[in-house]
Motif scaffolding. Structure first.
Motif, mmCIF file in Angstrom:
data_model
loop_
_atom_site.group_PDB
_atom_site.id
_atom_site.type_symbol
_atom_site.label_atom_id
_atom_site.label_comp_id
_atom_site.label_asym_id
_atom_site.label_seq_id
_atom_site.Cartn_x
_atom_site.Cartn_y
_atom_site.Cartn_z
ATOM 1 N N THR A 28 -73.825 81.579 4.993
ATOM 2 C CA THR A 28 -72.577 81.996 5.623
ATOM 3 C C THR A 28 -71.382 81.371 4.939
ATOM 4 O OG1 THR A 28 -72.844 80.217 7.240
ATOM 5 C CG2 THR A 28 -73.604 82.399 7.866
ATOM 6 N N GLU A 29 -71.569 80.227 4.321
ATOM 7 C CA GLU A 29 -70.471 79.597 3.597
ATOM 8 C C GLU A 29 -70.061 80.474 2.428
ATOM 9 O OE1 GLU A 29 -69.335 75.204 1.791
ATOM 10 O OE2 GLU A 29 -71.428 75.782 1.962
ATOM 11 N N THR A 32 -68.403 83.870 3.730
ATOM 12 C CA THR A 32 -67.132 83.722 4.432
ATOM 13 C C THR A 32 -66.075 83.041 3.574
ATOM 14 O OG1 THR A 32 -67.881 81.622 5.390
ATOM 15 C CG2 THR A 32 -68.226 83.597 6.699
ATOM 16 N N SER A 34 -63.049 82.826 1.813
ATOM 17 C CA SER A 34 -61.894 83.721 1.825
ATOM 18 C C SER A 34 -61.374 84.000 0.427
ATOM 19 C CB SER A 34 -60.780 83.134 2.691
ATOM 20 O OG SER A 34 -60.367 81.880 2.202
ATOM 21 N N GLN A 111 -67.049 91.499 5.005
ATOM 22 C CA GLN A 111 -67.524 90.118 4.984
ATOM 23 C C GLN A 111 -69.018 90.034 4.672
ATOM 24 O OE1 GLN A 111 -66.471 88.793 8.934
ATOM 25 N NE2 GLN A 111 -68.485 89.280 9.771
ATOM 26 N N THR A 115 -72.538 89.526 13.396
ATOM 27 C CA THR A 115 -73.127 88.675 14.430
ATOM 28 C C THR A 115 -73.252 89.468 15.724
ATOM 29 O OG1 THR A 115 -70.924 87.839 15.043
ATOM 30 C CG2 THR A 115 -72.193 86.541 13.445
ATOM 31 N N GLN A 228 -74.229 76.816 8.307
ATOM 32 C CA GLN A 228 -72.792 77.081 8.327
ATOM 33 C C GLN A 228 -72.567 78.279 9.242
ATOM 34 O OE1 GLN A 228 -70.202 75.601 6.782
ATOM 35 N NE2 GLN A 228 -71.376 74.035 5.698
ATOM 36 N N PRO A 230 -69.741 80.937 11.341
ATOM 37 C CA PRO A 230 -68.345 81.403 11.369
ATOM 38 C C PRO A 230 -67.595 80.761 12.530
ATOM 39 C CG PRO A 230 -69.881 83.156 12.013
ATOM 40 C CD PRO A 230 -70.704 82.033 11.519
ATOM 41 N N GLN A 231 -66.353 80.351 12.256
ATOM 42 C CA GLN A 231 -65.589 79.589 13.243
ATOM 43 C C GLN A 231 -64.360 80.315 13.773
ATOM 44 O OE1 GLN A 231 -64.636 75.764 11.528
ATOM 45 N NE2 GLN A 231 -66.722 75.437 10.793
ATOM 46 N N LYS A 232 -63.727 81.130 12.969
ATOM 47 C CA LYS A 232 -62.468 81.750 13.384
ATOM 48 C C LYS A 232 -62.675 83.020 14.209
ATOM 49 C CE LYS A 232 -59.694 79.998 9.540
ATOM 50 N NZ LYS A 232 -58.798 80.355 8.412
ATOM 51 N N ILE A 234 -65.930 86.061 15.370
ATOM 52 C CA ILE A 234 -67.266 86.623 15.289
ATOM 53 C C ILE A 234 -67.258 88.012 15.924
ATOM 54 C CG2 ILE A 234 -68.469 84.396 15.286
ATOM 55 C CD1 ILE A 234 -69.123 84.867 18.249
#
Length: 280
Positions: A28-29, A32, A34, A111, A115, A228, A230-232, A234
């Motif tokens: 995922t790193e 994702t 950017s 991306q 999820t 890793q 996703p944080q911002k 999903i």
């Protein structure tokens, strides 16, 4: 398999590589990153333009997932499958968007992964249910604490986008789990404190490509297994009527065509969510 899906799968494999995925070994790193995504937007746009020329087979309307991938990749189809003027509901205020002002929505295509949230392994089978006539695609934004919901209905056999709503996270069907997920995805220390008494690990056997291995993760070994996440933002898809939130949640992350597969099982006890299983 129909020729269309063969071509689409091959195209999506190229798409995944454009945004940093590596077949069978993506993280995922990577997907994702950017900077990687921004550097490859031109290539992605070119590929999606090619997909615009592929007709959608009638069978794709049977399962929502099949329809959604076509809807997100094919501009002509997307314009045909939106009821204009489209209702946009924000803070209980209704506005409309006409055909000329609508901008193409690619959802998770750029991306390279998506999820979903489920309540159980049995609940996951709903994605194969051809009787489902309603589905909501959710874009969950943690910075703004909002959920953008794209409401699709199958009308006379054809999936159509009928409304877009924006609601606070606390009004979503996963209101309890989502704030916990954000903390879990953002902090290794928080993760370690929210592991179950036993955390089962299931993953590929490095000595046998066709076998899996199973073991237990302890707090002192968690760092070696921690993925890793996703944080911002999903995505989630609600198939059929929204379900009342229970005490179990499966977080699933899948690559579109790059072999990425991650499943995390969480259980809630006394109001606290904890990780109980990790599958890769």
């Amino acid at each position: 398999m129909r020729r269309y899906f063969v071509v689409l799968a091959a195209a999506l494999l190229v798409l995944a590589s454009c945004v940093g995925g590596k077949s069978g070994s993506a993280t995922t790193e990577e997907v994702t990153d950017s900077a990687t995504v921004n550097d490859s937007l031109t290539a992605v746009d070119s590929l999606l333009a090619e997909l615009d020329n592929l007709p959608m087979p009638k069978a794709a309307d049977e399962l929502f997932d099949d329809f959604l991938f076509n809807f997100a990749a094919n501009r002509k189809l997307q314009m045909e499958r939106i009821i204009f003027p489209l209702r946009m509901v924000i803070d209980n205020k209704v506005e409309t968007v006409d055909r000329k002002k609508w901008q193409m929505e690619h959802f998770f295509m750029r991306q390279g992964y998506y999820t979903e949230l489920f309540d159980s392994e049995r609940h996951m089978e709903i994605v194969k249910d051809t009787s489902v006539n309603q589905a909501v695609v959710e874009k969950i934004f943690f910075d703004s604490h909002t959920v953008c919901q794209y409401d699709f209905r199958r009308l006379k056999g054809a999936w159509m986008l009928v409304e877009v709503r924006t609601i606070p996270i606390e009004q979503s069907s996963n209101a309890s789990f989502l704030p916990f997920y954000y903390q879990f995805a953002s902090s290794t220390e928080f993760q370690t404190k929210h592991l179950g008494n036993t955390v089962t690990f299931v993953g590929p056997d490095p000595d046998d490509d066709f076998a899996t291995m199973e073991g237990e993760i302890t707090p002192d070994t968690w760092e070696a297994f921690a993925p890793q996440l996703p944080q911002k933002m999903i995505y989630n898809i609600i198939y059929g009527e929204p379900r009342k939130e229970g005490n179990r949640k499966l977080f699933v992350l899948r690559g579109i065509a790059n072999g990425l597969e991650l499943e995390m099982t969480f259980s809630r006890s006394n109001g606290n969510w904890r990780l109980t299983k990790l599958s890769t």
